[in-house]
Design a protein around this motif. Structure first.
Motif, mmCIF file in Angstrom:
data_model
loop_
_atom_site.group_PDB
_atom_site.id
_atom_site.type_symbol
_atom_site.label_atom_id
_atom_site.label_comp_id
_atom_site.label_asym_id
_atom_site.label_seq_id
_atom_site.Cartn_x
_atom_site.Cartn_y
_atom_site.Cartn_z
ATOM 1 N N SER A 137 0.833 -1.216 0.000
ATOM 2 C CA SER A 137 0.000 0.000 0.000
ATOM 3 C C SER A 137 0.865 1.261 0.000
ATOM 4 O O SER A 137 0.419 2.315 -0.453
ATOM 5 C CB SER A 137 -0.977 0.001 1.175
ATOM 6 N N LYS A 138 2.097 1.184 0.498
ATOM 7 C CA LYS A 138 2.920 2.407 0.435
ATOM 8 C C LYS A 138 3.344 2.683 -1.012
ATOM 9 O O LYS A 138 3.484 3.831 -1.413
ATOM 10 C CB LYS A 138 4.126 2.346 1.376
ATOM 11 N N ALA A 139 3.570 1.627 -1.778
ATOM 12 C CA ALA A 139 3.883 1.790 -3.204
ATOM 13 C C ALA A 139 3.868 0.418 -3.850
ATOM 14 O O ALA A 139 4.563 -0.490 -3.397
ATOM 15 C CB ALA A 139 5.264 2.422 -3.393
ATOM 16 N N THR A 140 3.070 0.258 -4.887
ATOM 17 C CA THR A 140 3.164 -0.974 -5.674
ATOM 18 C C THR A 140 4.460 -0.902 -6.497
ATOM 19 O O THR A 140 5.095 0.154 -6.578
ATOM 20 C CB THR A 140 1.968 -1.116 -6.632
ATOM 21 N N ALA A 141 4.795 -2.023 -7.125
ATOM 22 C CA ALA A 141 6.001 -2.014 -7.970
ATOM 23 C C ALA A 141 5.867 -0.966 -9.070
ATOM 24 O O ALA A 141 6.786 -0.182 -9.323
ATOM 25 C CB ALA A 141 6.226 -3.406 -8.563
ATOM 26 N N ASP A 142 4.709 -0.931 -9.707
ATOM 27 C CA ASP A 142 4.511 0.049 -10.794
ATOM 28 C C ASP A 142 4.589 1.478 -10.282
ATOM 29 O O ASP A 142 5.131 2.360 -10.950
ATOM 30 C CB ASP A 142 3.147 -0.168 -11.462
ATOM 31 N N GLU A 143 4.007 1.703 -9.091
ATOM 32 C CA GLU A 143 4.024 3.074 -8.545
ATOM 33 C C GLU A 143 5.456 3.523 -8.241
ATOM 34 O O GLU A 143 5.829 4.667 -8.486
ATOM 35 C CB GLU A 143 3.163 3.152 -7.280
ATOM 36 N N TRP A 144 6.260 2.617 -7.663
ATOM 37 C CA TRP A 144 7.661 2.967 -7.366
ATOM 38 C C TRP A 144 8.378 3.358 -8.666
ATOM 39 O O TRP A 144 9.050 4.395 -8.743
ATOM 40 C CB TRP A 144 8.366 1.779 -6.698
ATOM 41 N N LEU A 145 8.208 2.522 -9.683
ATOM 42 C CA LEU A 145 8.885 2.782 -10.959
ATOM 43 C C LEU A 145 8.378 4.069 -11.599
ATOM 44 O O LEU A 145 9.130 4.818 -12.227
ATOM 45 C CB LEU A 145 8.682 1.593 -11.903
ATOM 46 N N ASP A 146 7.086 4.341 -11.396
ATOM 47 C CA ASP A 146 6.501 5.525 -12.009
ATOM 48 C C ASP A 146 7.039 6.822 -11.391
ATOM 49 O O ASP A 146 7.207 7.819 -12.097
ATOM 50 C CB ASP A 146 4.974 5.453 -11.877
ATOM 51 N N VAL A 147 7.296 6.799 -10.061
ATOM 52 C CA VAL A 147 7.913 7.986 -9.446
ATOM 53 C C VAL A 147 9.269 8.226 -10.092
ATOM 54 O O VAL A 147 9.626 9.363 -10.443
ATOM 55 C CB VAL A 147 8.082 7.800 -7.922
ATOM 56 N N MET A 148 10.040 7.153 -10.267
ATOM 57 C CA MET A 148 11.365 7.312 -10.875
ATOM 58 C C MET A 148 11.242 7.799 -12.327
ATOM 59 O O MET A 148 12.036 8.628 -12.779
ATOM 60 C CB MET A 148 12.136 5.994 -10.806
ATOM 61 N N ARG A 149 10.239 7.287 -13.035
ATOM 62 C CA ARG A 149 10.030 7.734 -14.420
ATOM 63 C C ARG A 149 9.775 9.250 -14.442
ATOM 64 O O ARG A 149 10.367 9.986 -15.221
ATOM 65 C CB ARG A 149 8.853 6.963 -15.026
ATOM 66 N N HIS A 150 8.868 9.708 -13.549
ATOM 67 C CA HIS A 150 8.565 11.148 -13.479
ATOM 68 C C HIS A 150 9.808 11.945 -13.099
ATOM 69 O O HIS A 150 10.057 13.019 -13.653
ATOM 70 C CB HIS A 150 7.463 11.411 -12.449
ATOM 71 N N ALA A 151 10.559 11.431 -12.124
ATOM 72 C CA ALA A 151 11.761 12.148 -11.671
ATOM 73 C C ALA A 151 12.758 12.272 -12.823
ATOM 74 O O ALA A 151 13.318 13.349 -13.059
ATOM 75 C CB ALA A 151 12.394 11.415 -10.494
ATOM 76 N N HIS A 152 12.964 11.197 -13.545
ATOM 77 C CA HIS A 152 13.919 11.233 -14.667
ATOM 78 C C HIS A 152 13.428 12.208 -15.740
ATOM 79 O O HIS A 152 14.212 12.968 -16.312
ATOM 80 C CB HIS A 152 14.101 9.831 -15.257
ATOM 81 N N ARG A 153 12.120 12.187 -15.989
ATOM 82 C CA ARG A 153 11.575 13.115 -17.001
ATOM 83 C C ARG A 153 11.741 14.558 -16.553
ATOM 84 O O ARG A 153 11.871 15.464 -17.386
ATOM 85 C CB ARG A 153 10.088 12.830 -17.221
ATOM 86 N N ALA A 154 11.692 14.767 -15.224
ATOM 87 C CA ALA A 154 11.860 16.136 -14.696
ATOM 88 C C ALA A 154 13.330 16.541 -14.654
ATOM 89 O O ALA A 154 13.664 17.627 -14.187
ATOM 90 C CB ALA A 154 11.245 16.240 -13.300
ATOM 91 N N GLY A 155 14.207 15.640 -15.105
ATOM 92 C CA GLY A 155 15.631 15.982 -15.172
ATOM 93 C C GLY A 155 16.434 15.575 -13.954
ATOM 94 O O GLY A 155 17.618 15.897 -13.854
ATOM 95 N N LEU A 156 15.792 14.888 -13.008
ATOM 96 C CA LEU A 156 16.535 14.446 -11.823
ATOM 97 C C LEU A 156 17.224 13.121 -12.098
ATOM 98 O O LEU A 156 16.705 12.284 -12.838
ATOM 99 C CB LEU A 156 15.587 14.243 -10.627
ATOM 100 N N ARG A 157 18.379 12.913 -11.477
ATOM 101 C CA ARG A 157 19.006 11.601 -11.488
ATOM 102 C C ARG A 157 18.634 10.915 -10.171
ATOM 103 O O ARG A 157 18.458 11.578 -9.147
ATOM 104 C CB ARG A 157 20.536 11.712 -11.597
ATOM 105 N N THR A 158 18.523 9.616 -10.219
ATOM 106 C CA THR A 158 18.152 8.855 -9.022
ATOM 107 C C THR A 158 19.003 7.585 -8.946
ATOM 108 O O THR A 158 19.632 7.191 -9.926
ATOM 109 C CB THR A 158 16.666 8.432 -9.040
ATOM 110 N N THR A 159 18.971 6.952 -7.782
ATOM 111 C CA THR A 159 19.582 5.630 -7.655
ATOM 112 C C THR A 159 18.469 4.574 -7.639
ATOM 113 O O THR A 159 17.276 4.911 -7.609
ATOM 114 C CB THR A 159 20.413 5.529 -6.371
ATOM 115 N N ALA A 160 18.874 3.325 -7.657
ATOM 116 C CA ALA A 160 17.916 2.217 -7.531
ATOM 117 C C ALA A 160 18.472 1.244 -6.508
ATOM 118 O O ALA A 160 19.688 1.062 -6.421
ATOM 119 C CB ALA A 160 17.748 1.515 -8.879
ATOM 120 N N THR A 161 17.591 0.646 -5.720
ATOM 121 C CA THR A 161 18.052 -0.283 -4.693
ATOM 122 C C THR A 161 17.286 -1.597 -4.779
ATOM 123 O O THR A 161 16.268 -1.707 -5.489
ATOM 124 C CB THR A 161 17.828 0.280 -3.273
#
Ligand code: SF4
Length: 402
Positions: free
Chosen positions: A190-214
């Protein structure tokens, strides 16, 4: 399937399919897995540099409504062991980080219903005003989703607001295993499905942010699900190219509701090496010395890792679950050089900043990691009353003063 044939495919630069990665992970000799991962690491990093960052891992609150059953760090709303750090406490931690040569906070915390989006915006703005060059690597995808739900804004809107306030990059925490069967069993669906987690990263990358993955492995997932996690990350990296690094760590069971046993060192090294082979579109893999200890952390450099992660300075989450390893910059550099590599400081974008800082100037030794707060400190930050209380416990605390 034959491991020698798969090894030849990796050596030719071929891309592994899920069944092939599973075969290598399950059946290849550990020495072969390590050698393959080391070859891929050397192809990507032929200069022999092993990087690390000096930053501080600050958990701004331990109050959390998510209640993941593998987590020993959180306290429920209203707990007398719950805390929220004040802005001044965070500034003090930044001052200490700068004194040790650091330039960034890794800022993460629980899903506290009494910290609205404007608390984060005000904090980020205040940090940037006092320390303009200091970087904020902050708020893992589930925290962004939590803020999106509290504020009734979309994930993209929340990210835009946080970036406008000073967010520089997003850490890849909260991924656990990106398979919903596992997430339901860990009570983190409920805190984040797999798709939701990936979707935040997708939005962040589109917004120009770099992120890590764990990846946090070793709870209830199968080997197939561990592979599925890696392939979901590889797919998103193909799409956006926004991940700077991958970090795997093993579940730490002490004091958790879920219990169980910790994965072994060999399992860690095999998982890391397999990740290096699958994640052919990730440049950087970190060694998780904070969960594995310095010795396995050092060995990680022969199993695909090219980065020693963070000096860290402070750690609360893994310690709550029983692991309390500490390595300051001197100790990290000693391990890197002893393994035959060249240590270099870096920033979150993996740009090299220079040689070890302790060789340039006097830096105090750090023999144990700091904690968020001293035991017994139950103070409430003065600015908290500026933000609307949501929980009954917080409303009562404001009326009674404690
Ligand atoms: S892992 Fe994070 S989200 Fe889950 S209970 Fe712990 S603090 Fe909350």
């Amino acid at each position: 399937m034959n491991c020698d044939r798969l090894a030849a495919k990796v050596r030719d630069g071929g891309r592994l399919a899920p069944a092939e990665a599973l075969e290598l992970y399950l059946h290849a000799p550990t020495s072969l897995l390590g050698a393959l991962a080391d070859e891929v690491r050397a192809r990507k990093h032929p200069d022999g540099v092993v990087s690390y960052i000096i930053d501080r891992n600050v958990n701004y609150t331990n109050v959390c409504v998510a209640r993941c059953n593998f987590c020993a760090f959180y306290r429920p709303v209203g707990s007398n062991e719950g805390y929220v750090l004040g802005f001044d406490e965070i500034f003090r931690k930044i001052d200490e980080t700068i004194a040790l040569g650091g330039g960034q906070l890794l800022l993460q915390g629980g899903h506290n219903p009494d910290l609205p989006l404007d608390w984060y915006e005000d904090l980020f703005r205040a940090v940037k005003q006092r320390y303009p060059a200091f970087r904020l690597h902050a708020l893992s995808p589930p925290e962004v989703i939590h803020l999106s739900r509290l504020s009734r804004l979309t994930v993209a809107e929340v990210i835009d607001r946080l970036v406008a306030a000073g967010l520089d990059s997003i850490p890849g925490g909260g991924a656990e295993i990106l398979v919903d069967r596992v997430r339901k069993l860990l009570n983190c669906y409920s805190k984040a499905t797999a798709d939701e987690w990936l979707d935040v990263m997708r939005h962040a990358h589109r917004a120009g942010l770099r992120t890590t993955a764990t990846m946090m492995y070793g709870t209830v997932e199968t080997a197939e699900e561990r592979m599925e996690h890696l392939f979901r990350l590889r797919d998103l990296q193909d799409e956006t190219g926004g991940f700077t690094a991958f970090i795997a760590w093993s579940y730490q069971p002490e004091h958790t509701e879920l219990g169980g046993a910790e994965a072994t060192g060999v399992d860690y090294l095999r998982t890391l090496a397999t990740a290096r082979l699958v994640l052919d579109n990730f440049d950087n893999l970190q060694a998780s010395w904070v969960t594995q200890g310095g010795k396995v952390g050092q060995l990680s450099l022969a199993f695909g890792a090219n980065d020693m992660g963070s000096v860290m300075i402070e750690e609360n989450v893994v310690r709550a679950a029983g692991a309390a390893y500490c390595m300051d910059e001197i100790e990290i550099v000693r391990n890197v050089e002893n393994a035959g590599f060249i240590p270099k400081r870096r920033n979150m974008h993996y740009e090299l900043l220079g040689d070890p800082i302790f060789r340039e100037r006097n830096v105090p030794r750090m023999l144990e990691l700091a904690v968020a707060r001293a035991d017994g400190d139950t103070s409430r930050p003065p600015e908290i009353v500026r933000y609307a209380a949501r929980s009954a416990a917080e409303k009562k605390a404001r009326l009674t003063g404690h």
